[in-house]
Structures are given as C-alpha cells and as structure tokens.
Write a protein that holds these residues in place. Structure first.
Motif, PDB file in Angstrom:
ATOM      1  N   UNK A   9       6.133  11.227  -3.369  1.00 50.77           N
ATOM      2  CA  UNK A   9       4.923  10.764  -4.055  1.00 50.77           C
ATOM      3  C   UNK A   9       5.054   9.329  -4.547  1.00 50.77           C
ATOM      4  N   UNK A  10       6.240   8.946  -5.048  1.00 45.30           N
ATOM      5  CA  UNK A  10       6.433   7.588  -5.543  1.00 45.30           C
ATOM      6  C   UNK A  10       6.167   6.560  -4.450  1.00 45.30           C
ATOM      7  N   UNK A  11       6.697   6.801  -3.244  1.00 45.53           N
ATOM      8  CA  UNK A  11       6.503   5.868  -2.139  1.00 45.53           C
ATOM      9  C   UNK A  11       5.036   5.789  -1.729  1.00 45.53           C
ATOM     10  N   UNK A  12       4.406   6.946  -1.588  1.00 44.10           N
ATOM     11  CA  UNK A  12       3.013   6.963  -1.140  1.00 44.10           C
ATOM     12  C   UNK A  12       2.098   6.282  -2.159  1.00 44.10           C
ATOM     13  N   UNK A  13       2.338   6.528  -3.433  1.00 41.91           N
ATOM     14  CA  UNK A  13       1.515   5.898  -4.472  1.00 41.91           C
ATOM     15  C   UNK A  13       1.715   4.389  -4.489  1.00 41.91           C
ATOM     16  N   UNK A  14       2.975   3.958  -4.364  1.00 42.69           N
ATOM     17  CA  UNK A  14       3.249   2.518  -4.394  1.00 42.69           C
ATOM     18  C   UNK A  14       2.569   1.802  -3.246  1.00 42.69           C
ATOM     19  N   UNK A  15       2.803   2.258  -2.012  1.00 35.59           N
ATOM     20  CA  UNK A  15       2.284   1.521  -0.857  1.00 35.59           C
ATOM     21  C   UNK A  15       0.777   1.665  -0.723  1.00 35.59           C
ATOM     22  N   UNK A  16       0.222   2.763  -1.211  1.00 39.11           N
ATOM     23  CA  UNK A  16      -1.243   2.889  -1.219  1.00 39.11           C
ATOM     24  C   UNK A  16      -1.877   1.847  -2.134  1.00 39.11           C
ATOM     25  N   UNK A  17      -1.156   1.480  -3.191  1.00 41.49           N
ATOM     26  CA  UNK A  17      -1.695   0.498  -4.138  1.00 41.49           C
ATOM     27  C   UNK A  17      -1.792  -0.899  -3.513  1.00 41.49           C
ATOM     28  N   UNK A  18      -1.060  -1.135  -2.424  1.00 41.76           N
ATOM     29  CA  UNK A  18      -1.134  -2.428  -1.741  1.00 41.76           C
ATOM     30  C   UNK A  18      -2.379  -2.526  -0.856  1.00 41.76           C
ATOM     31  N   UNK A  19      -3.063  -1.399  -0.677  1.00 43.47           N
ATOM     32  CA  UNK A  19      -4.268  -1.354   0.152  1.00 43.47           C
ATOM     33  C   UNK A  19      -3.993  -1.843   1.578  1.00 43.47           C
ATOM     34  N   UNK A  20      -2.855  -1.405   2.136  1.00 44.94           N
ATOM     35  CA  UNK A  20      -2.537  -1.746   3.518  1.00 44.94           C
ATOM     36  C   UNK A  20      -3.508  -1.061   4.469  1.00 44.94           C
ATOM     37  N   UNK A  21      -3.563  -1.572   5.701  1.00 43.92           N
ATOM     38  CA  UNK A  21      -4.451  -1.008   6.711  1.00 43.92           C
ATOM     39  C   UNK A  21      -3.862   0.238   7.356  1.00 43.92           C
ATOM     40  N   UNK A  22      -2.536   0.366   7.300  1.00 40.42           N
ATOM     41  CA  UNK A  22      -1.857   1.423   8.043  1.00 40.42           C
ATOM     42  C   UNK A  22      -0.614   1.854   7.265  1.00 40.42           C
ATOM     43  N   UNK A  23      -0.471   3.159   7.046  1.00 36.47           N
ATOM     44  CA  UNK A  23       0.743   3.684   6.415  1.00 36.47           C
ATOM     45  C   UNK A  23       1.302   4.806   7.276  1.00 36.47           C
ATOM     46  N   UNK A  24       2.580   4.653   7.679  1.00 36.33           N
ATOM     47  CA  UNK A  24       3.298   5.720   8.366  1.00 36.33           C
ATOM     48  C   UNK A  24       4.258   6.329   7.350  1.00 36.33           C
ATOM     49  N   UNK A  25       4.006   7.565   6.991  1.00 35.94           N
ATOM     50  CA  UNK A  25       4.770   8.204   5.921  1.00 35.94           C
ATOM     51  C   UNK A  25       5.586   9.378   6.454  1.00 35.94           C
ATOM     52  N   UNK A  26       6.886   9.356   6.166  1.00 38.74           N
ATOM     53  CA  UNK A  26       7.739  10.478   6.526  1.00 38.74           C
ATOM     54  C   UNK A  26       7.885  10.651   8.027  1.00 38.74           C
ATOM     55  N   UNK A  27       8.451  11.795   8.401  1.00 44.79           N
ATOM     56  CA  UNK A  27       8.661  12.089   9.812  1.00 44.79           C
ATOM     57  C   UNK A  27       8.999  13.544  10.018  1.00 44.79           C
TER      58      UNK A  27
END
Length: 255
Positions: free
Chosen positions: A216-234
């Motif tokens: 959750x920490x990673x997803x919340x942080x990078x979502x706050x950057x408002x990037x166009x694309x997030x690849x999360x986990x695997x």
C-alpha cells in the motif's frame, strides 16, 4: 491500431503488472482480472524466447496489450522479440542520449533506423502485408525507456529530443542505487531526482510510468505523482503473498 498506442494517444491511465514466471496461463489470468497492460520481463528472468511467444499469444487471447522488457542493450534479443509483434518494448538501464539513440535505431527500419527485415508473428506469418508493416504498422510499436540511473536523468534534456521514444518508466530501486542509497526509494534524494525528471518529461509531453511494489505504501506514493502508467507487483509477489496469507489463516483457525 496497436491497442497500447491507442491508450497512450487517448491519455488513458494504465494499471499494469509484471509477469516473470514462464507459464502463459499467468498472462491469461492477468488479462481476465482486468489489468490494462501486462509487462513480460526478460531482463531478470529465466524466460526463453518460446516462453515469451507463448505469453504474447496468451495475452492476445484476452485482449490485454503486452510490453516486453528486453535484456540490457542486446541487439539479438531485440530483433527476435520485435519479430514476435509485441505492443511495446522497454529498454532497461539506459545511461545517456547516445545509447538511447542507438537502441531506438534497432527498432526502426531504414531510413529511420537500422532494423533488419524478418517479421513473422508481427505480420501474422504472411496474412498481413510486409510492405505495410515496414512502412506503417511497425511504427505503432510503443517504445519505452527506463530511468534507472542518475546519469540518464542528467542527460534527459538531450534524450527527449530523440524521436520515437514514447515514454519513460522509472525504476526507483536501481535509481536509488546509482545515488549510493540502494533500495531507499522513499528517501528524499531519490524522490527529488524523480521529481526533477518528471518536470522535464512533462514539459516535453512525454508519457511517464513507474514500476513498483504491490504494498500500500508504494501504491499510495506513486499514485500521488499522477503518473500515466503504474506497473505494480508481479506474479511471484501475488502467489507468495496470497499463499502466505492463506497459510497464516490456516494456522490461526485449524488447530
């Protein structure tokens, strides 16, 4: 049109994840779950070319677009994978504009680059026109580069002038390592450099993404950057986490 390129041109937010294990059913599962894109990794995994081809076919069966992260600066691997017809490719650990230009040239037929001719799955084994593919369809390939080193950020103003680079994907772990602070991605030096690079890329209208963990920490942080694309986990994250969670419940209730 290439499904992934269509998403980019429509400025759609893309939620993706990585597939690192070899069973093509994993791409089917990811597609059926509803992810927008699957990242098939050949840089850090033991996948064969046949494994990659099976993954691409599995992804196509569910309609999910696929990007393949290539081995670092490998002409032979790049050629073989391009002929399989992925929707996009990712070049890892690029260090400067000269290297970036050389990598992009590998993906483009003359007169734009120096890609050799030999498409197979990319033209459906002859069902599509090879001439049409060379002149038009091959240009629909989405070309991404990973930002994983401070040297690349230092040369970004030059890199963004290179045509046919569609977007950039941050690799925070390796970037932190290039700053002498390996894996400390939440500390200010790494984040400051990511913010600096993001400002440059947005100023030039480039598509921006990040590869990150599934906590959750990673997803919340990078979502706050408002990037166009997030690849999360695997795939291996999901199998390990879910199986451990189930085992913990079993040990709690089944005594």
């Amino acid at each position: 049109m290439n499904i992934l390129r269509n998403k980019l041109e429509n400025a759609e937010k893309i939620c993706g994840t990585l597939v690192c294990l070899t069973d093509p059913c994993l791409c089917e599962i990811v597609g059926n779950v509803g992810y927008d894109c699957v990242w098939i990794d050949t840089e850090h995994t033991y996948m064969s070319y046949k494994d990659v081809l099976c993954h691409l076919n599995a992804a196509r069966s569910t309609g999910i677009p696929s990007v393949i992260r290539l081995p670092q600066n490998d002409l032979t691997a790049t050629k073989k994978i391009l002929e399989m017809g992925p929707d996009g490719i990712i070049f890892p650990m690029v260090r400067n504009a000269c290297e970036a230009k050389k990598l992009i040239d590998m993906t483009l037929y003359p007169p734009y680059g120096n890609r050799g001719f030999g498409p197979m799955r990319a033209i459906r084994y002859g069902a599509d026109s090879a001439k049409e593919y060379v002149e038009n369809k091959s240009l629909e390939l989405c070309r991404f580069m990973q930002i994983e080193h401070i040297d690349f950020i230092d040369s970004l103003e030059e890199v963004v002038k290179i045509p046919y680079i569609d977007g950039f994907i941050f690799g925070p772990n390796d970037l932190s390592g290039s700053l002498g602070d390996m894996l400390n991605v939440f500390d200010s030096p790494t984040l400051q450099q990511i913010k600096r690079a993001t400002e440059i890329l947005r100023r030039h209208g480039k598509y921006i993404g990040v590869a990150c963990g599934c906590d959750e920490q990673s997803i919340r942080l990078w979502s706050s950057f408002d990037f166009d694309m997030i690849f999360s986990g695997g795939d291996w994250n999901f199998i390990y986490n879910a199986s451990k969670e189930t085992l913990d419940k079993l040990k709690q209730y089944y005594k």
